[in-house]
Design an enzyme around this catalytic site. Structure first.
Site, mmCIF file in Angstrom:
data_model
loop_
_atom_site.group_PDB
_atom_site.id
_atom_site.type_symbol
_atom_site.label_atom_id
_atom_site.label_comp_id
_atom_site.label_asym_id
_atom_site.label_seq_id
_atom_site.Cartn_x
_atom_site.Cartn_y
_atom_site.Cartn_z
ATOM 1 N N ARG A 36 32.823 40.572 35.719
ATOM 2 C CA ARG A 36 31.154 40.366 36.013
ATOM 3 C C ARG A 36 30.540 40.249 34.588
ATOM 4 N NH1 ARG A 36 31.339 45.757 39.455
ATOM 5 N NH2 ARG A 36 33.387 45.025 39.621
ATOM 6 N N GLU A 83 35.170 43.790 33.932
ATOM 7 C CA GLU A 83 34.957 43.076 32.751
ATOM 8 C C GLU A 83 34.492 41.587 33.243
ATOM 9 O OE1 GLU A 83 38.463 41.081 33.730
ATOM 10 O OE2 GLU A 83 38.063 43.212 33.882
ATOM 11 N N ASP A 129 37.374 47.724 33.205
ATOM 12 C CA ASP A 129 38.386 47.101 34.018
ATOM 13 C C ASP A 129 37.434 46.197 34.812
ATOM 14 O OD1 ASP A 129 40.330 45.707 34.856
ATOM 15 O OD2 ASP A 129 40.920 47.541 36.405
ATOM 16 N N ASP A 156 44.451 40.477 31.914
ATOM 17 C CA ASP A 156 43.513 41.664 32.001
ATOM 18 C C ASP A 156 44.624 42.784 32.036
ATOM 19 O OD1 ASP A 156 41.582 43.211 32.323
ATOM 20 O OD2 ASP A 156 41.140 42.814 34.712
ATOM 21 N N LYS A 167 44.824 49.441 33.570
ATOM 22 C CA LYS A 167 45.417 49.148 34.667
ATOM 23 C C LYS A 167 46.882 50.082 35.121
ATOM 24 C CE LYS A 167 43.424 44.711 35.868
ATOM 25 N NZ LYS A 167 42.515 44.989 36.979
ATOM 26 N N ASP A 169 44.207 36.169 36.349
ATOM 27 C CA ASP A 169 42.860 36.501 36.455
ATOM 28 C C ASP A 169 41.818 35.509 35.897
ATOM 29 O OD1 ASP A 169 41.165 38.452 37.180
ATOM 30 O OD2 ASP A 169 40.943 39.468 35.542
#
Length: 467
Positions: free
Chosen positions: A317, A315, A313, A236, A243, A254
């Site tokens: 969900r 993502e 970010d 991620d 990030k 992740d």
């Protein structure tokens, strides 16, 4: 490692005895039985302190730490004096001993050797007053659970160039073949035909195509179907909402939710638990290129709702939304649980000691909490009141994926997921961001923990017995 019950310890084995504080054999030995304290009573007998009324989590850590710290110099044969231990304690201790042999040297060209105790020649003898089926079953459960946890930790610790969505898919296919459960891999063209728009949107910035992994363990007889949905983001970057670089290398972790789901389905099949289990893993990378999803985009979803993407970010969900909707539509499970390394907010709230539990169902919350207390993989319940729903309302779409406020982040993420459960009566969301990948004795930094495997096993076992 071979593990068996014995009635008398041999002379050529190291005898390991345990003592709780207050039950130690005498202060003349200067042994207080404090938690983790070691005392070499003789060259062939080691005493280990457990502290005062040790909980499950403490027992596992004591033995895991002890065996890890000395993992290159144990005797080939060790006898655990279990004559005063319950089968439940034996299960926990054996689990900790096996995990103590975990080897993080996955890609070293010249790894340091481990003691032969952790190999095929090693023997762990369980000294008992008399052999019992309960202790034998505890040993079997401990061994199978630990080996699954080690496989999950290997997945968690693998870097992204060794771990793509296809890697997780192949892991599931191989496991299903070996353990007799069904696995279906929905490839990118399948996802396009089915309308998995949220999962596809997250994957747009990556060369690695997304997959939806669907596993089905079906025992001969069962009365309940439980579906687990695990977030499988194999790396991620944050996407366009990128990030900070300082800790981005940790984002190989992740897919902790996916690891827990892969692990529990495999373990349930090995233990032949009498409950039907569906494991669903939407998997993708969240990367950046000219095709990547952008903040402000409005995307579709498998459940039919449109989503305004405020933050790329957020993502996890999005892909879970498609996974949850798929589980409800195709399997109508009695219980629906998703697991995800979802928010930094839950770490700010609970630290690294517990995962966040979100569910409107009091009975389900209690069952999961009790399972967490028993296994040491603890949960703490946070609210999912409807008052939080306004935080995900959108002017342009059905809802938005992020509220942009420095408060209630984990709760708002849970409310977003709830919108894709079709108001399922027994749904729970576990935010395991602080527990799936943490500081432990396996590494000087952070490493995978396989959090969720023991928790879900206990939950499933209790769910069956209470049925």
């Amino acid at each position: 490692m071979h593990i068996s019950q014995i009635l008398e310890a041999a002379e050529d084995t190291l005898l390991l005895r345990t003592f709780e504080q207050g039950s130690e054999p005498g202060n003349q030995h200067m042994f207080k039985a404090e938690k983790g304290e070691m005392w070499w009573y003789s060259s062939q007998e080691l005493w280990l302190g457990l502290g005062k009324q040790p909980k499950t989590s403490a027992l596992i850590k004591i033995f895991r730490s002890l065996f890890f710290k000395r993992k290159d110099r144990w005797s080939n044969s060790i006898t655990l004096d279990a004559r005063s231990l319950s089968p439940e304690s034996v299960e926990v201790i054996v689990n900790g001993i096996i995990l103590g042999g975990y080897d993080l040297q996955l890609y070293k060209s010249e790894p340091k050797p481990l003691s032969a105790f952790f190999g095929n020649e090693g023997r762990l003898n369980i000294l008992v007053e008399k052999e019992s089926e309960e202790t034998g079953a505890a040993i079997d459960i401990a061994q199978k659970t630990a080996l699954v946890q080690i496989r999950v930790m290997d997945l968690m610790n693998a870097p992204s160039n060794y771990k793509t969505p296809q890697t997780l898919a192949q892991w599931a296919v191989d496991s299903g073949s070996e353990n007799n459960y069904k696995v279906t891999i929905l490839e990118k063209h399948d996802l396009q035909q089915m309308g998995m728009h949220a999962l596809l949107a997250v994957s747009k910035g990556s060369d690695a195509p997304p997959v939806m992994i669907v596993t089905k363990y079906t025992p001969e007889t069962y009365t309940k179907t439980i579906a687990f949905v695990g977030k499988g983001v194999t790396f991620d970057t944050g996407g366009i909402s990128i990030k900070p670089s300082a800790n981005m290398h940790l984002m190989k972790s992740d897919m902790g939710g996916a690891g827990a789901v892969l692990g529990i389905v495999e373990l349930a099949a090995q233990l032949k638990l009498p409950v039907r289990i569906i494991g669903i893993i939407p998997s993708t990378e969240n990367s950046v290129d000219g095709s990547a999803m952008k903040p402000g985009d409005v995307i579709g979803s498998y459940g039919g709702k449109t989503i305004e993407v405020i933050d790329t970010d957020a993502e996890g969900r999005l892909i879970l939304a498609d996974g949850l909707a798929y589980a409800v539509k195709h399997f109508s499970p009695d219980v629906l649980i998703d697991l995800a390394t979802l928010t930094g907010s839950v770490i700010q709230t609970l630290g690294y000691e517990a995962a966040g539990l979100f569910t409107p169902n009091d009975n389900l919350a209690n069952e999961l909490t009790v399972a967490g207390e028993k296994t040491g993989e603890r949960l703490w319940r946070l609210p999912v009141w409807d008052e939080y729903k306004e935080e995900i309302s959108s002017d342009i779409a059905d809802l938005k994926n992020y509220h942009g406020k420095p408060l209630a982040g984990a709760i708002v993420a849970a409310k977003f997921l709830e919108m894709f459960t079709e108001e399922h009566a027994s749904w729970a969301h576990l935010d395991i961001a602080g527990t799936a990948f943490g500081d432990n004795e396996f590494a000087p930094g952070r490493a995978g923990t396989a959090y969720g495997v023991r928790l879900l096993r206990e939950f499933l076992t209790s769910s069956v017995s209470n049925n």
